[in-house]
Motif scaffolding. Structure first.
Motif, mmCIF file in Angstrom:
data_model
loop_
_atom_site.group_PDB
_atom_site.id
_atom_site.type_symbol
_atom_site.label_atom_id
_atom_site.label_comp_id
_atom_site.label_asym_id
_atom_site.label_seq_id
_atom_site.Cartn_x
_atom_site.Cartn_y
_atom_site.Cartn_z
ATOM 1 N N GLY A 281 0.786 -1.231 0.000
ATOM 2 C CA GLY A 281 0.000 0.000 0.000
ATOM 3 C C GLY A 281 0.814 1.275 0.000
ATOM 4 O O GLY A 281 0.800 2.035 0.989
ATOM 5 N N MET A 282 1.502 1.556 -1.082
ATOM 6 C CA MET A 282 2.233 2.826 -1.220
ATOM 7 C C MET A 282 1.245 3.882 -1.732
ATOM 8 O O MET A 282 1.364 4.405 -2.843
ATOM 9 N N ASN A 283 0.246 4.155 -0.891
ATOM 10 C CA ASN A 283 -0.854 5.022 -1.307
ATOM 11 C C ASN A 283 -1.470 5.683 -0.089
ATOM 12 O O ASN A 283 -1.113 5.379 1.055
ATOM 13 N N ASN A 426 -1.727 7.318 -5.331
ATOM 14 C CA ASN A 426 -0.844 6.156 -5.331
ATOM 15 C C ASN A 426 0.549 6.654 -5.671
ATOM 16 O O ASN A 426 0.752 7.323 -6.676
ATOM 17 N N GLY A 427 1.509 6.370 -4.807
ATOM 18 C CA GLY A 427 2.864 6.882 -4.986
ATOM 19 C C GLY A 427 3.454 6.497 -6.328
ATOM 20 O O GLY A 427 3.283 5.374 -6.800
ATOM 21 N N ASP A 428 4.179 7.443 -6.914
ATOM 22 C CA ASP A 428 4.773 7.229 -8.233
ATOM 23 C C ASP A 428 6.203 6.720 -8.188
ATOM 24 O O ASP A 428 6.650 6.047 -9.111
ATOM 25 N N ASN A 429 6.956 7.114 -7.154
ATOM 26 C CA ASN A 429 8.391 6.827 -7.223
ATOM 27 C C ASN A 429 9.035 6.396 -5.912
ATOM 28 O O ASN A 429 10.249 6.221 -5.855
ATOM 29 N N GLY A 430 8.252 6.241 -4.846
ATOM 30 C CA GLY A 430 8.799 5.759 -3.587
ATOM 31 C C GLY A 430 9.486 6.814 -2.747
ATOM 32 O O GLY A 430 10.050 6.489 -1.692
ATOM 33 N N ASP A 431 9.447 8.079 -3.172
ATOM 34 C CA ASP A 431 10.102 9.154 -2.429
ATOM 35 C C ASP A 431 9.046 9.997 -1.718
ATOM 36 O O ASP A 431 7.991 10.294 -2.292
ATOM 37 N N PRO A 432 9.306 10.435 -0.457
ATOM 38 C CA PRO A 432 8.330 11.274 0.255
ATOM 39 C C PRO A 432 7.969 12.551 -0.495
ATOM 40 O O PRO A 432 6.843 13.050 -0.358
ATOM 41 N N ASP A 433 8.880 13.074 -1.274
ATOM 42 C CA ASP A 433 8.625 14.279 -2.064
ATOM 43 C C ASP A 433 7.401 14.097 -2.956
ATOM 44 O O ASP A 433 6.634 15.036 -3.175
ATOM 45 N N ASN A 434 7.206 12.886 -3.434
ATOM 46 C CA ASN A 434 6.105 12.580 -4.342
ATOM 47 C C ASN A 434 4.748 12.628 -3.647
ATOM 48 O O ASN A 434 3.712 12.742 -4.300
ATOM 49 N N GLY A 512 4.598 -14.397 -14.321
ATOM 50 C CA GLY A 512 5.384 -13.189 -14.555
ATOM 51 C C GLY A 512 4.732 -11.899 -14.107
ATOM 52 O O GLY A 512 5.273 -10.823 -14.350
ATOM 53 N N PHE A 513 3.575 -11.976 -13.430
ATOM 54 C CA PHE A 513 2.931 -10.750 -12.967
ATOM 55 C C PHE A 513 3.396 -10.420 -11.560
ATOM 56 O O PHE A 513 3.430 -11.284 -10.684
ATOM 57 N N PHE A 514 3.755 -9.142 -11.342
ATOM 58 C CA PHE A 514 4.102 -8.674 -10.006
ATOM 59 C C PHE A 514 3.354 -7.372 -9.744
ATOM 60 O O PHE A 514 3.437 -6.441 -10.548
ATOM 61 N N PRO A 515 2.614 -7.284 -8.629
ATOM 62 C CA PRO A 515 1.835 -6.072 -8.335
ATOM 63 C C PRO A 515 2.725 -4.962 -7.786
ATOM 64 O O PRO A 515 2.898 -4.814 -6.585
ATOM 65 N N HIS A 516 3.308 -4.188 -8.683
ATOM 66 C CA HIS A 516 4.277 -3.164 -8.296
ATOM 67 C C HIS A 516 3.629 -2.128 -7.381
ATOM 68 O O HIS A 516 2.479 -1.741 -7.589
ATOM 69 N N PRO A 517 4.354 -1.639 -6.350
ATOM 70 C CA PRO A 517 3.754 -0.674 -5.416
ATOM 71 C C PRO A 517 3.303 0.632 -6.056
ATOM 72 O O PRO A 517 2.459 1.337 -5.493
ATOM 73 N N THR A 518 3.821 0.980 -7.229
ATOM 74 C CA THR A 518 3.369 2.193 -7.924
ATOM 75 C C THR A 518 2.063 1.982 -8.685
ATOM 76 O O THR A 518 1.521 2.938 -9.248
ATOM 77 N N SER A 519 1.576 0.750 -8.759
ATOM 78 C CA SER A 519 0.431 0.341 -9.593
ATOM 79 C C SER A 519 0.773 0.373 -11.081
ATOM 80 O O SER A 519 -0.113 0.233 -11.926
ATOM 81 N N GLY A 520 2.042 0.550 -11.402
ATOM 82 C CA GLY A 520 2.489 0.487 -12.792
ATOM 83 C C GLY A 520 2.919 -0.937 -13.110
ATOM 84 O O GLY A 520 4.085 -1.301 -12.954
ATOM 85 N N TYR A 521 1.971 -1.748 -13.555
ATOM 86 C CA TYR A 521 2.227 -3.169 -13.754
ATOM 87 C C TYR A 521 2.936 -3.416 -15.084
ATOM 88 O O TYR A 521 2.536 -2.879 -16.120
ATOM 89 N N LYS A 522 3.962 -4.254 -15.057
ATOM 90 C CA LYS A 522 4.710 -4.578 -16.269
ATOM 91 C C LYS A 522 4.014 -5.745 -16.982
ATOM 92 O O LYS A 522 4.478 -6.887 -16.973
ATOM 93 N N LEU A 523 2.891 -5.418 -17.608
ATOM 94 C CA LEU A 523 2.068 -6.451 -18.238
ATOM 95 C C LEU A 523 2.762 -7.105 -19.422
ATOM 96 O O LEU A 523 2.372 -8.191 -19.844
#
Length: 528
Positions: A281-283, A426-434, A512-523
């Motif tokens: 939950g990076m959100n 939903n966080g974009d880059n994992g940085d608090p600035d975002n 090969g699916f991984f639920p990336h914390p940014t919600s940007g899935y590498k489909l």
């Protein structure tokens, strides 16, 4: 954020084999079901996940995140270096990469894209708002707060960025999907229509967009990563209702879905034909106060409502336990989280007392905006609004709920039409600035297309956030962010509600699916 009216057309969409339904594709394809359509397919002009999930399949960025976290790795740039003072970044680009229209990817293309984004007078700075650019780089060219001074070509495969000041999250920022590189020739042909005819270097090429229905992409046979994508065709299918979308997955009409009802997660785990993924939950979901409007210019009103929000009740009723109460604007696993910040506990008596002190002993009438469509951080916005309304009534606040579909809703709240609004990030880059700078800095409280929809204008917080941006010393950044969180909590520009663990469901055979914390899935890495 579910519309409560179960339209017949939605039902038909969810049922394969019926008129208007999904035709099962027997070829090597992947059908991804989602809760809303994309807004545009020019990534710099959007902030919504539905648009950016698609654009990440069409375009590439200079650097990108690893499959499982937000650590940065090479993308269209093979390597890079930063000067000792942190103000000059040099990127060495991949060779022999082409855009989908056959034109070459090179340094000229990178310079063109950044100049288009940063310069409001650029002939191709058209088609809509370029929201993420000022959010992440302090404004546009000519603004006193603008971070990037110049982007220049060193040679065909080398680009230099000269900054006006160091920017701690610079690499993390340019890995974000809005800063993907588009074909200059395609953009020049028609910058207004480029968002409907996207051309990148990514794993898939754009084929067709049937509005509010499907977006179809096909494999890029010349993709620079060998062996990818794994499927010949990728289809994004819009099914607004969570239950209808889940039924489409169970019937085999779609392969993978987001925005599921958390209460459906146990069903997935018990179904031998399905598998459940849990996304970190990076959100944050939050309740925003529009501080430009009375009575929200009064801190006691904001604090009173903060005491009237039952976060545990929201989690129990609408998240099936797949969330944790939010105290600060970003989750505790991220850098610089301040664990010493004290929460506004659920206390209706204290809420009443503060309203009385603010001069509203006889109560208030307010409008509470809530989105209809599901979001990863807020699966049912209208139901949450109804839950809040009942507790608000107990302290003398009569809240009228106002709803709209997602595109209209975003336009409403980002232009400040609301009084109270349920929203999230939903966080974009994992940085608090975002989270902190984007959502709560005064620079992002724009009249149109605001990211700071509370119009919170703290000069003290602004100074802390800019100082945190302007150093690469991580310990110093952490301390500055902790101070900012203390001030934000006291000022109460919004009520952080929850950090949601996002359930995603798919067919059992998917690999090969991984639920990336940014919600940007590498489909493009998903296969059967």
């Amino acid at each position: 954020m579910i519309a409560l009216v179960f339209l017949l057309s939605i039902f038909l969409v969810a049922c394969g084999g019926k008129e208007g339904g999904i035709k099962k594709d027997t070829g090597n394809s992947l059908i991804y079901g989602r809760g809303a359509d994309s807004k545009k397919l020019d990534p710099i002009q959007v902030t919504d996940g539905e648009s950016l999930q698609v654009t990440q399949m069409i375009y590439d960025t200079l650097v990108q995140y690893k499959d499982e976290n937000t650590e940065v790795q090479p993308g269209l740039a093979e390597k890079w270096e930063n000067s000792a003072d942190g103000k000059v970044w040099t990127f060495h680009l991949r060779k022999n990469v082409k855009f989908h229209d056959g034109t070459p990817f090179n340094a000229d293309a990178v310079v063109f894209n950044f100049e288009r984004w940063m310069d409001k007078n650029h002939p191709q700075h058209k088609g809509g708002e370029f929201t993420y650019y000022p959010d992440m780089f302090g404004g546009y060219k000519g603004d006193s707060t603008h971070v990037i001074n110049k982007v220049s070509k060193v040679d065909d495969h080398t680009v230099k960025f000269e900054l006006n000041r160091p920017l701690g999250p610079f690499l993390a920022n340019i890995a974000m999907p809005p800063f993907a590189i588009g074909s200059p020739e395609a953009i020049k042909k028609d910058p207004e229509k480029f968002n409907e005819n996207p051309v990148g270097t990514g794993p898939y090429k754009f084929v067709e967009w049937k509005k509010n229905d499907t977006i179809t992409l096909e494999k890029n046979p010349d993709y620079w990563v060998k062996g990818l994508p794994k499927t010949d065709k990728l289809i994004f299918k819009s099914i607004p209702d969570n239950t209808a979308r889940f039924n489409a997955l169970k019937s085999g009409d779609i392969d993978l879905m987001n925005g599921m009802n958390p209460t459906d997660a146990p069903q997935v785990e018990k179904d031998s034909k399905l598998q459940l993924f849990k996304q970190q939950g990076m959100n944050v979901a939050y309740l925003s106060f529009n501080m430009k409007k009375k009575p929200f210019d009064n801190p006691k009103v904001r604090q009173a409502i903060s005491y009237a929000v039952n976060k545990e009740g929201i989690i129990k009723n609408f998240y099936a336990g797949l969330a944790e109460p939010a105290i600060n604007p970003y989750p505790s696993f991220m850098m610089g989280y301040n664990k010493d910040v004290k929460e506004y506990e659920f206390n209706l008596d204290k809420a009443k007392q503060l309203l009385k002190e603010a001069g509203f002993e006889k109560g208030l009438k307010l409008k509470l905006h809530a989105p209809q469509d599901p979001r990863p951080y807020l699966p049912n916005g209208k139901k949450v609004a109804e839950f809040l309304k009942e507790d608000f009534k107990k302290i003398g606040i009569d809240a009228e709920i106002v709803t709209a579909e997602w595109k209209t809703y975003q336009d409403q709240v980002k232009s400040g039409q609301h009084e109270l609004a349920l929203y999230g990030w939903n966080g974009d880059n994992g940085d608090p600035d975002n989270f902190l700078y984007v959502l709560l800095d005064k620079n992002n409280a724009r009249e149109k297309d605001a990211s700071n929809i509370s119009y919170y204008m703290s000069e003290e917080v602004h100074k802390l956030l800019v100082e945190a941006q302007s150093t690469v010393d991580q310990k110093k950044r952490e301390e500055l962010y902790k101070k900012a969180q203390e001030i934000i909590k006291k000022d109460a520009p919004w009520v952080p509600l929850v950090h949601a663990t996002v359930p995603v469901a798919g067919k059992k055979e998917l690999k090969g699916f991984f639920p990336h914390p940014t919600s940007g899935y590498k489909l493009y890495k998903v296969s059967r």
